[in-house]
Design a protein around this motif. Sequence first.
Motif, PDB file in Angstrom:
ATOM      1  N   LEU A  10       0.831  -1.206   0.000  1.00 21.00           N
ATOM      2  CA  LEU A  10       0.000   0.000   0.000  1.00 21.00           C
ATOM      3  C   LEU A  10       0.867   1.257   0.000  1.00 21.00           C
ATOM      4  O   LEU A  10       0.678   2.166  -0.815  1.00 21.00           O
ATOM      5  N   ASN A  11       1.824   1.297   0.879  1.00 18.24           N
ATOM      6  CA  ASN A  11       2.625   2.516   1.041  1.00 18.24           C
ATOM      7  C   ASN A  11       3.568   2.779  -0.130  1.00 18.24           C
ATOM      8  O   ASN A  11       4.010   3.915  -0.323  1.00 18.24           O
ATOM      9  N   ASP A  63      -3.907   0.477  -3.738  1.00 19.61           N
ATOM     10  CA  ASP A  63      -4.418   1.779  -3.301  1.00 19.61           C
ATOM     11  C   ASP A  63      -5.328   1.693  -2.078  1.00 19.61           C
ATOM     12  O   ASP A  63      -5.569   2.709  -1.432  1.00 19.61           O
ATOM     13  N   ILE A  86      -0.409   3.382   8.454  1.00 14.39           N
ATOM     14  CA  ILE A  86      -1.410   3.679   7.433  1.00 14.39           C
ATOM     15  C   ILE A  86      -2.616   4.346   8.083  1.00 14.39           C
ATOM     16  O   ILE A  86      -2.740   4.370   9.313  1.00 14.39           O
ATOM     17  N   ARG A 130      -3.365   4.947   2.347  1.00 13.52           N
ATOM     18  CA  ARG A 130      -2.163   5.718   2.645  1.00 13.52           C
ATOM     19  C   ARG A 130      -2.531   6.976   3.438  1.00 13.52           C
ATOM     20  O   ARG A 130      -3.588   7.575   3.219  1.00 13.52           O
ATOM     21  N   LYS A 131      -1.661   7.382   4.338  1.00 13.99           N
ATOM     22  CA  LYS A 131      -1.951   8.526   5.199  1.00 13.99           C
ATOM     23  C   LYS A 131      -2.175   9.811   4.403  1.00 13.99           C
ATOM     24  O   LYS A 131      -2.941  10.682   4.819  1.00 13.99           O
ATOM     25  N   ASP A 172      -3.683  10.078   1.570  1.00 18.07           N
ATOM     26  CA  ASP A 172      -4.883  10.019   0.731  1.00 18.07           C
ATOM     27  C   ASP A 172      -6.123  10.454   1.508  1.00 18.07           C
ATOM     28  O   ASP A 172      -7.106   9.706   1.638  1.00 18.07           O
TER      29      ASP A 172
END
Length: 258
Positions: A78-79, A84, A100, A219-220, A222
Amino acid sequence: MFKTLALAATAAAALAAPALADPYKVGIAAEPYAPFYSPASDGTWSGWEIDFAEALCAEIEADCVITPVAWDGIIPALNTGKIDMIIASMSITEERAKQIAFSDKYYDTPTGVIALKESKVEPTPEGVKGAYLGVSVGTIHETYARAHFAETAADIRSYPTVDEELQDLAAGRIDAVIGDMLAMMPFLDTEAGAACCEYRGAVAGDPAILGQGVGVGLRKEDGELLERVNAGIAAIRENGTYETISEPYFEGLDIYGS
């Protein structure tokens, strides 16, 4: 010349802009986790969480594609942009939230114990004294078992999948398994499960390990997508879609939790 410069500037801006995920890659664990997700012989995936992901993506008007990833690498995937979103029964825990962002929960079920009928195993530290316990590797259930049961259990054995630990349980190679009850209860409806084993109850709560339900991992950075996902979860809960997709898998059960 001005036209050429304008085109060059446009191309440069396009290269500098962050790439949009279109379609969004929805990460699930590559290891089957029925009834949430399982692969068919043709490579397609089905299950409650697949239906949930499709309903959520439709609600937020996003094109999505299911993307299997090894569980132990799913957060790095993910990161680093390989996926996504994570929609893979990932519990919202403090430790994971350092890496996350999480949506609001979309289901919440107890962690419990299934044991051999002839055993005296109970879901407490005293109740597993001398027992051989099975857990799925890299899960909150493994973390819980090692935190609460390691001092009294004879051994805690980690398995790649729930199916493998349940097979060892049915064969008598371990005394009990600890895990998500929605994932394990169907085993008791099988001929092998009904013959060998029974449910012994839920373990005592530990929010720091077991978390606050299951959420979509993002993700942080997003933040906009997080807002859309939270709105989408609320909408499918309110408009009845959530109940519609849940009933075939969990008849009569409230998997959302209180």
